[in-house]
Design a protein around this motif. Structure first.
Motif, PDB file in Angstrom:
ATOM      1  N   HIS A  84     -30.745 -17.035 -49.088  1.00 51.07           N
ATOM      2  CA  HIS A  84     -31.738 -16.418 -48.209  1.00 51.07           C
ATOM      3  C   HIS A  84     -31.513 -14.906 -48.042  1.00 51.07           C
ATOM      4  O   HIS A  84     -32.444 -14.190 -47.672  1.00 51.07           O
ATOM      5  N   GLN A 138     -39.812 -11.209 -51.515  1.00 50.22           N
ATOM      6  CA  GLN A 138     -40.516 -10.554 -50.394  1.00 50.22           C
ATOM      7  C   GLN A 138     -42.025 -10.697 -50.550  1.00 50.22           C
ATOM      8  O   GLN A 138     -42.743 -11.013 -49.602  1.00 50.22           O
ATOM      9  N   TYR A 181     -33.869 -12.360 -49.772  1.00 53.47           N
ATOM     10  CA  TYR A 181     -35.117 -11.879 -49.164  1.00 53.47           C
ATOM     11  C   TYR A 181     -35.007 -10.392 -48.787  1.00 53.47           C
ATOM     12  O   TYR A 181     -36.013  -9.706 -48.664  1.00 53.47           O
ATOM     13  N   LEU A 224     -43.083 -14.291 -49.883  1.00 55.36           N
ATOM     14  CA  LEU A 224     -43.129 -14.595 -48.447  1.00 55.36           C
ATOM     15  C   LEU A 224     -44.419 -14.052 -47.821  1.00 55.36           C
ATOM     16  O   LEU A 224     -45.060 -14.727 -46.999  1.00 55.36           O
TER      17      LEU A 224
END
Ligand SMILES: C[S@@+](CC[C@H](N)C(=O)[O-])C[C@H]1O[C@@H](n2cnc3c(N)ncnc32)[C@H](O)[C@@H]1O
Length: 218
Positions: A9, A19, A12, A22
């Motif tokens: 994680h 990115q 990210y 997301l």
């Protein structure tokens, strides 16, 4: 290379592909919320990570108070982080974060059928196309008729795996609402609607096997 899914994680913070993924996932979650009828909106997230996709969307969404969600994730550190976010958003009464196995039907009882099913970071961690089709078939237990399914699939070695997912979804009776590639062009994000009937009993107790490992995540 991340040593586990908690460390994964951290990517990210540095990887444009994650990115951008997301950002699109949140856009598709917001779209699903916008188009949900008034009243309670049930959401489940399969292999939820720390829940940043759903929770980040709810932080700024007018329907947040309508959402009743269950997020299922095996890594306890990610679950703790997700729970802290839920608390900071004041959503503890309506969002559950379960530290458990997202591949088994029993962990969804009481939270399904859902209006929105989030399956992000999962399809690239299945052994093959048969396993993908098995999981798609088992979504009929998680999904209401008309439910939104939001998914991601990374490309590797120039192979556009997200196209395989789109074809499989179409063959399994899902209707595409939108599909986007990240600006990096190597990650697909889709939103489909489940057209079939909800099954009140799961076809199988185990929906799929998650066979991916964090240091080789696709
Ligand atoms: C690629 S990450 C995706 C996380 C999140 N959905 C996202 O998109 O940011 C895959 C996640 O699946 C979790 N996972 C792996 N096997 C699982 C299982 N059997 N049950 C629940 N979670 C699992 C991992 O711990 C990891 O957080």
């Amino acid at each position: 290379m991340p040593k586990d899914w908690f460390e994964w994680h951290d990517l990210y913070q540095t990887e444009p592909r994650l990115q951008q993924r997301l950002e699109i996932v949140r856009e598709f979650i917001a779209h699903s919320l916008n188009f949900s009828p008034s009243g309670v909106i049930r959401v489940v997230s399969v292999c939820a990570g720390d829940g940043r996709d759903l929770l980040g969307t709810l932080a700024n969404h007018p329907r947040a108070q309508d959402v009743h969600a269950r997020l299922v994730e095996l890594n306890s550190q990610l679950v703790e982080r997700g729970k802290a976010t839920i608390e900071s958003l004041g959503l503890t009464k309506q969002i559950e974060f379960i530290n458990g196995d997202a591949t088994v039907a029993s962990n969804y009882i009481g939270a399904v059928p859902a209006d929105i099913v989030i399956v992000c970071g999962v399809f690239g961690n299945l052994a093959d196309e048969n396993e993908l089709n098995r999981l798609l078939g088992n979504l009929s237990f998680l999904s209401k008729q008309g439910a939104f399914i939001i998914w991601t699939r990374g490309h590797s070695n120039g192979i556009p795996h997200s196209e395989t997912v789109r074809t499989s979804l179409q063959q399994a009776g899902f209707a595409e609402v939108n599909f986007k590639l990240t600006a990096t062009r190597d990650m697909g994000v889709g939103i489909h609607r489940y057209l079939g009937e909800n099954l009140t009993e799961p076809k199988e107790q185990q929906f799929f096997v998650f066979s991916g490992v964090a240091n080789r995540a696709r």
